[in-house]
Design an enzyme around this catalytic site. Structure first.
Site, mmCIF file in Angstrom:
data_model
loop_
_atom_site.group_PDB
_atom_site.id
_atom_site.type_symbol
_atom_site.label_atom_id
_atom_site.label_comp_id
_atom_site.label_asym_id
_atom_site.label_seq_id
_atom_site.Cartn_x
_atom_site.Cartn_y
_atom_site.Cartn_z
ATOM 1 N N LYS A 172 -18.323 29.775 31.145
ATOM 2 C CA LYS A 172 -17.287 28.792 30.802
ATOM 3 C C LYS A 172 -17.232 28.526 29.297
ATOM 4 O O LYS A 172 -16.223 28.031 28.788
ATOM 5 C CB LYS A 172 -17.512 27.470 31.552
ATOM 6 C CG LYS A 172 -18.699 26.654 31.102
ATOM 7 C CD LYS A 172 -18.818 25.363 31.908
ATOM 8 C CE LYS A 172 -20.034 24.542 31.491
ATOM 9 N NZ LYS A 172 -19.966 24.079 30.094
ATOM 10 N N ASP A 173 -18.308 28.848 28.568
ATOM 11 C CA ASP A 173 -18.344 28.629 27.124
ATOM 12 C C ASP A 173 -17.799 29.810 26.337
ATOM 13 O O ASP A 173 -17.738 29.762 25.110
ATOM 14 C CB ASP A 173 -19.788 28.363 26.663
ATOM 15 C CG ASP A 173 -20.353 27.071 27.220
ATOM 16 O OD1 ASP A 173 -19.561 26.144 27.488
ATOM 17 O OD2 ASP A 173 -21.587 26.986 27.396
ATOM 18 N N ARG A 220 -22.417 14.654 22.756
ATOM 19 C CA ARG A 220 -22.740 16.050 22.475
ATOM 20 C C ARG A 220 -24.218 16.268 22.722
ATOM 21 O O ARG A 220 -24.987 15.349 22.918
ATOM 22 C CB ARG A 220 -22.400 16.393 21.012
ATOM 23 C CG ARG A 220 -20.916 16.564 20.704
ATOM 24 C CD ARG A 220 -20.308 17.803 21.334
ATOM 25 N NE ARG A 220 -21.128 18.987 21.160
ATOM 26 C CZ ARG A 220 -21.203 19.705 20.048
ATOM 27 N NH1 ARG A 220 -20.494 19.356 18.991
ATOM 28 N NH2 ARG A 220 -21.973 20.776 19.993
ATOM 29 N N ARG A 263 -28.281 14.926 26.523
ATOM 30 C CA ARG A 263 -27.308 14.000 27.118
ATOM 31 C C ARG A 263 -27.977 13.082 28.135
ATOM 32 O O ARG A 263 -27.668 11.894 28.203
ATOM 33 C CB ARG A 263 -26.165 14.795 27.750
ATOM 34 C CG ARG A 263 -25.180 15.336 26.720
ATOM 35 C CD ARG A 263 -24.085 16.154 27.352
ATOM 36 N NE ARG A 263 -24.540 17.509 27.652
ATOM 37 C CZ ARG A 263 -23.890 18.348 28.442
ATOM 38 N NH1 ARG A 263 -22.772 17.967 29.046
ATOM 39 N NH2 ARG A 263 -24.361 19.564 28.652
ATOM 40 N N CYS A 267 -10.214 24.644 24.288
ATOM 41 C CA CYS A 267 -10.841 23.415 24.792
ATOM 42 C C CYS A 267 -10.002 22.177 24.528
ATOM 43 O O CYS A 267 -10.301 21.099 25.054
ATOM 44 C CB CYS A 267 -12.243 23.256 24.205
ATOM 45 S SG CYS A 267 -12.269 23.042 22.400
ATOM 46 N N ARG A 290 -10.899 17.924 29.451
ATOM 47 C CA ARG A 290 -10.559 18.030 30.879
ATOM 48 C C ARG A 290 -11.229 16.917 31.683
ATOM 49 O O ARG A 290 -10.574 16.231 32.492
ATOM 50 C CB ARG A 290 -10.999 19.407 31.404
ATOM 51 C CG ARG A 290 -10.866 19.599 32.915
ATOM 52 C CD ARG A 290 -11.510 20.903 33.350
ATOM 53 N NE ARG A 290 -12.932 20.934 33.055
ATOM 54 C CZ ARG A 290 -13.886 20.479 33.860
ATOM 55 N NH1 ARG A 290 -13.575 19.949 35.036
ATOM 56 N NH2 ARG A 290 -15.156 20.545 33.520
ATOM 57 N N ARG A 291 -12.532 16.740 31.493
ATOM 58 C CA ARG A 291 -13.242 15.696 32.233
ATOM 59 C C ARG A 291 -12.715 14.312 31.874
ATOM 60 O O ARG A 291 -12.542 13.459 32.745
ATOM 61 C CB ARG A 291 -14.747 15.788 31.949
ATOM 62 C CG ARG A 291 -15.415 16.986 32.611
ATOM 63 C CD ARG A 291 -16.848 17.165 32.146
ATOM 64 N NE ARG A 291 -17.496 18.281 32.828
ATOM 65 C CZ ARG A 291 -18.530 18.953 32.347
ATOM 66 N NH1 ARG A 291 -19.052 18.617 31.174
ATOM 67 N NH2 ARG A 291 -19.067 19.954 33.036
#
Length: 308
Positions: A82-83, A148, A154, A241, A130-131
């Site tokens: 996904k990155d 971040r 996190r 993104c 998105r989130r």
């Protein structure tokens, strides 16, 4: 293939190292490969306090790792797919993907509340557009703040009281043995996943046939098809993104279903489509879904282009 030395390039976070170990174990099950790890620091790691949307370019967690492979300082690069941008360098091949883990997003709350039980104006940490948009669509009362750092970082910020909850990939929690930290898991419709979320991808230099042949032994064809179709939608719609969009494809019983959701940044607007068709027409299905998002989501996409 007799004994072969394989150098794996990877980021240095705990999750990245776990994923590299997963690939190493898979390779060793199919060969006598002797594995070495080469840790690479990426721009996404160096500028860990700057929102990704404010960094120039793309591939913040992948570019430098792939460059190590292109310079032949490593044989393969292991990524959270996904990155990885949809337009990888021409000298790099996606040689394999591993069977997909959970594609879903999970909420981790400091006081163990479920999503629906969070207090009004609760502070939720995420730097994903998105989130953020999906959260605000479900609960406009929430306060969404950027966060971040790798998964460990996190979680520490959450424990230290900087947020009431954070949203992360469920796959990352599971790979780290932390799945019990999740207090809610969002459905595909509630928060459509990022393209290729939950997929580990392996990049190899295109002319390194010996390593490509080795790596192809661990490839999961079903997951690869899903990944390629999700990336096809991403490539057609574009935006990287900055665009709050989720895409999820599922191949089952010779059929491919694909779900796409585009959100306005504040969550007030939402364009959703589900398409399906036989696997042999998977590309048509993906392109149909992408064209629908482009057409019906043009007001959202235009506003993002203007403000971006």
């Amino acid at each position: 293939m007799k004994d072969v030395r394989v150098v794996i390039a990877t980021r240095g976070s705990k999750l990245s190292l776990v994923q590299a170990d997963v690939v190493a174990d898979a390779l060793q099950k199919h060969s006598n490969a002797k594995i070495e790890l080469k840790v690479v620091k990426t721009r996404g790691d160096i500028f860990g306090n700057i929102p990704l949307q404010e960094l120039e370019g793309k591939g913040f967690f992948a570019k430098e790792v792939d460059q190590v492979v292109m310079r032949e300082e490593a044989d393969i690069a292991v990524h959270s797919l996904k990155d990885v941008p949809s337009d990888v360098p021409k000298r790099i091949a996606l040689a394999a993907v591993l069977p997909r883990a959970s594609p879903l997003d999970a909420l981790v709350s400091r006081s163990r509340e479920k999503f629906e039980d969070l207090p009004k104006a609760a502070v939720i940490g995420t730097s994903s557009s998105r989130r953020k948009a999906a959260l605000l669509r479900l609960r406009p009362d929430l306060s969404i703040e950027p966060i971040r750092g790798n998964l460990d970082t996190r979680l520490k910020k959450l424990t230290n009281g900087l947020y009431d909850a954070i949203v992360v990939a469920e796959a990352g929690l599971k790979r780290m043995g932390l799945e019990e930290r999740a207090t809610s898991v969002f459905t595909i419709d509630e928060m459509t996943p990022s393209p290729c979320q939950g997929i580990i991808g392996v990049h190899v230099k295109v002319d390194n046939r010996k390593i490509i042949e080795l790596v192809e032994r661990i490839n999961d064809e079903k997951t690869l098809l899903e990944a390629l179709m999700e990336r096809e939608v991403l490539k057609i719609v574009g935006g990287g993104c900055r665009v709050p969009m989720g895409v999820f494809a599922r191949a089952l019983d010779n059929m491919l279903d694909i779900v796409c959701a585009l959100y306005s940044p504040d969550g007030s607007r939402h364009v959703y489509v589900k398409e399906g068709g036989p696997i042999e027409r998977a590309l048509e299905t993906a392109r149909r879904a992408a064209k629908y998002i482009q057409r019906e989501g043009e007001p959202i996409l235009s506003s993002i282009r203007v403000t971006g």
